[in-house]
Design an enzyme around this catalytic site. Structure first.
Site, short mmCIF file in Angstrom:
data_model
loop_
_atom_site.label_atom_id
_atom_site.label_comp_id
_atom_site.label_asym_id
_atom_site.label_seq_id
_atom_site.Cartn_x
_atom_site.Cartn_y
_atom_site.Cartn_z
N LYS A 165 0.80 -1.24 0.00
CA LYS A 165 0.00 0.00 0.00
C LYS A 165 0.83 1.29 0.00
CE LYS A 165 -3.33 -0.82 -0.72
NZ LYS A 165 -3.63 -1.45 -2.06
N SER A 173 -5.19 2.59 4.19
CA SER A 173 -5.27 2.09 2.81
C SER A 173 -5.34 0.56 2.81
CB SER A 173 -4.04 2.58 2.03
OG SER A 173 -3.94 1.93 0.79
N TYR A 213 -12.22 6.33 -1.27
CA TYR A 213 -12.87 6.01 0.01
C TYR A 213 -12.87 7.26 0.88
CZ TYR A 213 -7.90 4.76 0.69
OH TYR A 213 -6.53 4.76 0.70
P1 A3P Z 1 -4.90 3.67 -2.40
O1 A3P Z 1 -5.56 2.75 -3.37
O2 A3P Z 1 -5.28 3.40 -0.98
O3 A3P Z 1 -5.05 5.14 -2.76
P2 A3P Z 1 0.43 -0.67 -3.61
O4 A3P Z 1 0.59 -0.73 -5.09
O5 A3P Z 1 1.73 -0.78 -2.88
O6 A3P Z 1 -0.65 -1.59 -3.14
O7 A3P Z 1 -0.04 0.81 -3.25
C1 A3P Z 1 -1.30 1.29 -3.65
C2 A3P Z 1 -1.28 2.80 -3.44
O8 A3P Z 1 -0.39 3.41 -4.36
C3 A3P Z 1 -2.61 3.46 -3.70
O9 A3P Z 1 -3.32 3.42 -2.47
C4 A3P Z 1 -2.24 4.86 -4.17
O10 A3P Z 1 -2.48 5.85 -3.21
C5 A3P Z 1 -0.70 4.78 -4.39
N1 A3P Z 1 -0.22 5.31 -5.66
C6 A3P Z 1 0.92 6.03 -5.79
N2 A3P Z 1 1.12 6.38 -7.06
C7 A3P Z 1 0.10 5.86 -7.77
C8 A3P Z 1 -0.26 5.91 -9.16
N3 A3P Z 1 0.51 6.53 -10.05
N4 A3P Z 1 -1.40 5.30 -9.53
C9 A3P Z 1 -2.19 4.68 -8.62
N5 A3P Z 1 -1.90 4.59 -7.29
C10 A3P Z 1 -0.78 5.18 -6.88
#
Ligand code: A3P
Length: 275
Positions: free
Chosen positions: A7, A105, A230
């Site tokens: 996350k 998250s 959310y």
């Molecule tokens: P949220 O969905 O809670 O906003 P991971 O890939 O490690 O699971 O992390 C997911 C998180 O990456 C997302 O959390 C989002 O906030 C973040 N994020 C950072 N850059 C992003 C991007 N370019 N596109 C989508 N999510 C991104």
């Protein structure tokens, strides 16, 4: 190796890394299409050959850098030792965001995946559950909060890898200014040719995130499960988590200072709340 934690933007980093002409990732798992998760799980007992099947044999490699991203490596007790035994020269990348936001998250992620306990209990109930709470709630709480004890986990990785092989990225900065972060990543890896991410990425107002710019001005963004919509975290939970992570964030700031790394803005903000 991109080690997580979950996350913090690991999938965005994955997407940006594979855009580079000299970097490729592992083959997807034919069974799960998910992360390899070798060092942190029972997959480890399947042996090195099982792991190596995910990567092209060296003679077929057309690119200079191979990587895998398994976001559960970061908080895993076993992963640093096991990884260092097999890949002592590996470069390790971890991403950190405010651990309170990470926890929230993650909770939203579990709800989206219909985790029974996450659907049943509110976020505040999860983070504040006491010792006598039902086991399913305690287990959810641990998985939600423990990865955010950043200094503990980083110290464990530093027992097995020298600081020069570990890059700590501000996940918040990856979200707002990915091109600057990817420049830092390229420098850390020593990869060539230099890839100009400020030309290759574009902010997509509909998605609300940076995405890959394709021909004709179209964009390739991460799927719906990344950058979920959310409600904002409630103030009570925010205050609880700031207190919960306070000492750990202080430890993190000392660790970053020792490593000569700048403090991310969210660490500063949390430290100011301490005073
Ligand atoms: P949220 O969905 O809670 O906003 P991971 O890939 O490690 O699971 O992390 C997911 C998180 O990456 C997302 O959390 C989002 O906030 C973040 N994020 C950072 N850059 C992003 C991007 N370019 N596109 C989508 N999510 C991104």
């Amino acid at each position: 190796m991109v080690i997580g934690p979950q996350k913090t933007g690991t999938t965005a980093l994955y997407l940006f890394l594979i855009m580079h002409p000299s970097i490729s990732s592992n083959f997807p798992s034919l069974k799960t299409f998910e992360e390899v998760q070798f060092f942190n799980s029972n997959n480890y007992h399947k042996g090195i050959d099982w792991y190596m099947e995910f990567f092209p044999v060296p003679s077929n490699v057309t690119t200079d850098f191979l990587f895998e991203k398994s976001a559960n490596y970061f908080p895993s007790e076993d992963s640093p030792r096991r990884a260092a035994a097999l890949l002592p020269k590996a470069k390790i990348i971890t991403l950190l965001i405010n651990p309170s936001d990470r926890a929230y998250s993650w909770y939203q992620h579990q709800r989206a995946h219909e985790d029974h306990a996450a659907l049943r209990y509110s976020f505040y109930e999860v983070i504040s559950a006491g010792h006598h709470a039902p086991p399913e709630l305690r287990s959810l709480q641990n998985r939600c909060l423990v990865p955010g004890l950043y200094a503990v986990h980083i110290e464990r990785w530093l027992t097995y890898y020298p600081p020069s092989q570990l890059l700590i990225i501000d996940g918040q900065q990856l979200r707002t200014d990915p091109a600057a972060v990817m420049d830092e990543v390229q420098k850390f890896l020593g990869v060539s040719p230099y890839y100009n991410y400020s030309q290759a990425l574009t902010f997509d107002p509909q998605k609300g995130f940076w995405c890959q710019l394709l021909e004709g001005g179209r964009t390739k963004c991460l799927g719906k499960s990344k950058g979920r919509k959310y409600a904002a975290m409630d103030a009570e939970s925010r205050a609880f988590l700031s207190r919960y992570y306070r000492d750990h964030n202080v430890e993190l700031s000392k660790l970053l200072h020792r490593l000569g790394q700048p403090l991310p803005a969210w660490v500063r903000e949390e430290l100011q709340k301490v005073r």
